[in-house]
Design a protein around this motif. Structure first.
Motif, PDB file in Angstrom:
ATOM      1  N   ASP A   9     -31.284 -14.045 -44.828  1.00 20.73           N
ATOM      2  CA  ASP A   9     -31.206 -14.156 -46.279  1.00 20.73           C
ATOM      3  C   ASP A   9     -29.875 -13.644 -46.830  1.00 20.73           C
ATOM      4  N   GLY A  10     -28.990 -13.215 -45.963  1.00 20.55           N
ATOM      5  CA  GLY A  10     -27.736 -12.615 -46.406  1.00 20.55           C
ATOM      6  C   GLY A  10     -26.590 -13.594 -46.442  1.00 20.55           C
ATOM      7  N   ILE A  11     -25.408 -13.082 -46.791  1.00 18.32           N
ATOM      8  CA  ILE A  11     -24.223 -13.907 -46.975  1.00 18.32           C
ATOM      9  C   ILE A  11     -23.809 -14.617 -45.694  1.00 18.32           C
ATOM     10  N   LEU A  12     -24.065 -14.003 -44.523  1.00 19.43           N
ATOM     11  CA  LEU A  12     -23.636 -14.611 -43.271  1.00 19.43           C
ATOM     12  C   LEU A  12     -24.396 -15.902 -42.972  1.00 19.43           C
ATOM     13  N   ALA A  13     -25.546 -16.073 -43.593  1.00 12.75           N
ATOM     14  CA  ALA A  13     -26.302 -17.320 -43.414  1.00 12.75           C
ATOM     15  C   ALA A  13     -25.599 -18.514 -44.052  1.00 12.75           C
ATOM     16  N   ALA A  14     -24.619 -18.226 -44.908  1.00  9.91           N
ATOM     17  CA  ALA A  14     -23.880 -19.303 -45.578  1.00  9.91           C
ATOM     18  C   ALA A  14     -22.714 -19.816 -44.750  1.00  9.91           C
ATOM     19  N   ILE A  15     -22.462 -19.207 -43.574  1.00  9.95           N
ATOM     20  CA  ILE A  15     -21.357 -19.664 -42.729  1.00  9.95           C
ATOM     21  C   ILE A  15     -21.745 -20.958 -42.031  1.00  9.95           C
ATOM     22  N   GLY A  16     -20.843 -21.938 -42.068  1.00 12.08           N
ATOM     23  CA  GLY A  16     -21.097 -23.222 -41.417  1.00 12.08           C
ATOM     24  C   GLY A  16     -21.751 -24.227 -42.346  1.00 12.08           C
ATOM     25  N   ASN A  17     -22.003 -25.417 -41.798  1.00 17.57           N
ATOM     26  CA  ASN A  17     -22.576 -26.520 -42.574  1.00 17.57           C
ATOM     27  C   ASN A  17     -21.764 -26.768 -43.846  1.00 17.57           C
ATOM     28  N   THR A  18     -20.455 -26.737 -43.693  1.00 22.41           N
ATOM     29  CA  THR A  18     -19.552 -26.976 -44.815  1.00 22.41           C
ATOM     30  C   THR A  18     -19.531 -28.466 -45.176  1.00 22.41           C
ATOM     31  N   PRO A  19     -19.187 -28.795 -46.423  1.00 28.21           N
ATOM     32  CA  PRO A  19     -19.178 -30.209 -46.831  1.00 28.21           C
ATOM     33  C   PRO A  19     -18.128 -31.035 -46.084  1.00 28.21           C
ATOM     34  N   GLN A  20     -18.435 -32.286 -45.915  1.00 27.37           N
ATOM     35  CA  GLN A  20     -17.489 -33.257 -45.354  1.00 27.37           C
ATOM     36  C   GLN A  20     -17.374 -34.398 -46.358  1.00 27.37           C
ATOM     37  N   VAL A  21     -16.188 -34.611 -46.897  1.00 27.87           N
ATOM     38  CA  VAL A  21     -16.025 -35.560 -47.994  1.00 27.87           C
ATOM     39  C   VAL A  21     -15.056 -36.672 -47.614  1.00 27.87           C
ATOM     40  N   ARG A  22     -15.280 -37.835 -48.188  1.00 24.85           N
ATOM     41  CA  ARG A  22     -14.398 -38.983 -47.959  1.00 24.85           C
ATOM     42  C   ARG A  22     -13.147 -38.846 -48.834  1.00 24.85           C
ATOM     43  N   LEU A  23     -11.999 -39.047 -48.231  1.00 24.82           N
ATOM     44  CA  LEU A  23     -10.738 -39.026 -48.973  1.00 24.82           C
ATOM     45  C   LEU A  23     -10.254 -40.465 -49.148  1.00 24.82           C
ATOM     46  N   ARG A  24     -10.271 -40.945 -50.371  1.00 26.19           N
ATOM     47  CA  ARG A  24      -9.839 -42.317 -50.639  1.00 26.19           C
ATOM     48  C   ARG A  24      -8.488 -42.375 -51.335  1.00 26.19           C
ATOM     49  N   ARG A  25      -8.040 -41.256 -51.921  1.00 23.67           N
ATOM     50  CA  ARG A  25      -6.839 -41.275 -52.743  1.00 23.67           C
ATOM     51  C   ARG A  25      -5.595 -40.783 -52.018  1.00 23.67           C
ATOM     52  N   LEU A  26      -5.777 -40.033 -50.937  1.00 19.96           N
ATOM     53  CA  LEU A  26      -4.614 -39.511 -50.227  1.00 19.96           C
ATOM     54  C   LEU A  26      -3.762 -40.654 -49.680  1.00 19.96           C
ATOM     55  N   LEU A  27      -4.414 -41.624 -49.061  1.00 13.89           N
ATOM     56  CA  LEU A  27      -3.737 -42.814 -48.527  1.00 13.89           C
ATOM     57  C   LEU A  27      -4.510 -44.036 -49.003  1.00 13.89           C
ATOM     58  N   PRO A  28      -4.310 -44.457 -50.231  1.00 19.63           N
ATOM     59  CA  PRO A  28      -5.155 -45.514 -50.803  1.00 19.63           C
ATOM     60  C   PRO A  28      -5.055 -46.863 -50.097  1.00 19.63           C
ATOM     61  N   ASP A  29      -3.959 -47.112 -49.385  1.00 24.93           N
ATOM     62  CA  ASP A  29      -3.810 -48.395 -48.696  1.00 24.93           C
ATOM     63  C   ASP A  29      -4.142 -48.299 -47.210  1.00 24.93           C
ATOM     64  N   ALA A  30      -4.698 -47.179 -46.766  1.00 24.35           N
ATOM     65  CA  ALA A  30      -5.001 -46.995 -45.343  1.00 24.35           C
ATOM     66  C   ALA A  30      -6.083 -47.970 -44.891  1.00 24.35           C
ATOM     67  N   GLN A  31      -5.947 -48.440 -43.671  1.00 22.27           N
ATOM     68  CA  GLN A  31      -6.941 -49.341 -43.087  1.00 22.27           C
ATOM     69  C   GLN A  31      -8.019 -48.580 -42.321  1.00 22.27           C
ATOM     70  N   PHE A  32      -7.894 -47.259 -42.288  1.00 23.79           N
ATOM     71  CA  PHE A  32      -8.882 -46.433 -41.594  1.00 23.79           C
ATOM     72  C   PHE A  32      -9.618 -45.557 -42.605  1.00 23.79           C
ATOM     73  N   GLU A  33     -10.770 -45.037 -42.208  1.00 24.38           N
ATOM     74  CA  GLU A  33     -11.538 -44.125 -43.053  1.00 24.38           C
ATOM     75  C   GLU A  33     -11.068 -42.692 -42.783  1.00 24.38           C
TER      76      GLU A  33
END
Length: 336
Positions: A9-33
């Motif tokens: 129930d403590g703060i250490l339980a919050a370590i990990g399972n961090t978000p993974q987000v799609r980046l579409r604006r860094l390289l808007p013309d990229a052919q890869f995800e």
């Protein structure tokens, strides 16, 4: 309270399972995800929370760390802060060996968590680097405090094992279809852990190590580096030949450029090694197959770099006037 109490129930339980987000604006013309694994959202602010937690937890379970144990480590940045939080939670005494380059902000964070700071102000005479001098100071302190514990992030295999979970989270989020993972390299814990997971699962993922020019990890000539978080003055014991499928070396200025591009285009305020990863992706963009799924592991948050990477005055003092660097204060012409 003992060091073995339940932390569910403590703060250490919050370590990990961090978000993974799609980046579409860094390289808007990229052919890869392109996706970003946001390790800055660990409670201590970086990916180093993972090995800090794993190393101390395992040491407690083995009986190497008890309530009266003194934990002693050499680190001037994220691992130190991660350890400071874990030790504060367990009521453990931590002595953190830093050097003269450690930022005032990091020292303040360490002290806020109750860690003791031991500063080395002389470089190793043989190498001209602080790291060997810090390690020597750690050994002196270990001798002074019998029964003390050295996490030894550069050689402890638990550092790498902690990142099996990092790679598991990345792969699970993309249903095991990950073509490239870009990770900054310092202790080689993230690199080795991700590669071990990939190979144990038979995944086709290629792991790209992003290192600093002037780092000794992959055999380059050592030279002065300004931005921490990636690179090392001495090859870490966790290094193994053939771990990385590709290696990209970047300069300090590359880190600045990458960080500022990332915050301008994606509104992600990240640390210096994240800028290094952005630069590596930009360099490899034409080698990445159409439709490839790429993940950038962004190790930490940018607030700890406001006086360096995000300071126009600091950049100008170290690199001069750089027209293609995105300004913070609006004094220079924007990129692109």
């Amino acid at each position: 309270m003992t060091v073995c109490e339940d932390e569910g129930d403590g703060i250490l339980a919050a370590i990990g399972n961090t978000p993974q987000v799609r980046l579409r604006r860094l390289l808007p013309d990229a052919q890869f995800e392109l996706y970003a694994k946001l390790e800055s959202l660990n409670p201590g602010g970086s990916i180093k929370d993972r090995p800090a937690h794993a190393i101390i937890t395992e040491a407690i379970a083995r009986g190497e760390v008890r309530p009266d144990t003194v934990v002693i480590e050499s680190s001037s940045g994220n691992l130190a802060i991660g350890l400071a939080q874990v030790c504060a939670y367990h009521g453990l005494r931590l002595i953190c060996v830093v050097d003269a380059k450690t930022t005032v902000q990091n020292i303040s964070v360490l002290r806020a968590f109750g860690a003791e700071v031991d500063c080395v102000d002389r470089r190793d005479p043989a190498t001209g680097e602080y790291l060997p001098a810090r390690i020597e100071r750690v050994r002196e302190l270990l001798a002074r405090y019998p029964g003390s514990f050295w996490p030894n992030q550069y050689a402890n295999p638990t550092n790498a094992r902690a990142h099996h979970q990092t790679m598991h989270e990345i792969a699970t989020a993309l249903h095991d279809r990950v073509d490239y993972v870009f990770c900054a390299t310092s202790t080689c814990g993230t690199l080795r852990g991700c590669v071990q997971y990939v190979r144990s699962r038979g995944l086709s993922t290629r792991v790209v190590a992003v290192d600093a020019e002037g780092s000794a990890i992959f055999g380059g000539a050592r030279r002065k580096r300004l931005i921490p978080g990636h690179g090392a003055a001495v090859r870490p014991a966790l290094f193994q030949p053939g771990l990385a499928d590709h290696v990209v070396h970047v300069t300090d200025l590359d880190c600045v450029t990458g960080c500022r591009l990332l915050v301008r285009r994606e509104a992600i305020l990240a640390g210096g090694s994240s800028g290094a990863i952005v630069t590596a992706i930009l360099r490899m963009r034409h080698e990445l197959e159409a439709g490839a799924r790429c993940v950038a592991i962004l190790p930490d948050r940018g607030e700890r770099y406001l006086e360096t990477v995000y300071s126009d005055a600091w950049v100008e003092a170290h690199f001069g006037h750089v027209p293609d660097v995105e300004p913070v204060a609006g004094r220079w012409a924007p990129v692109g």
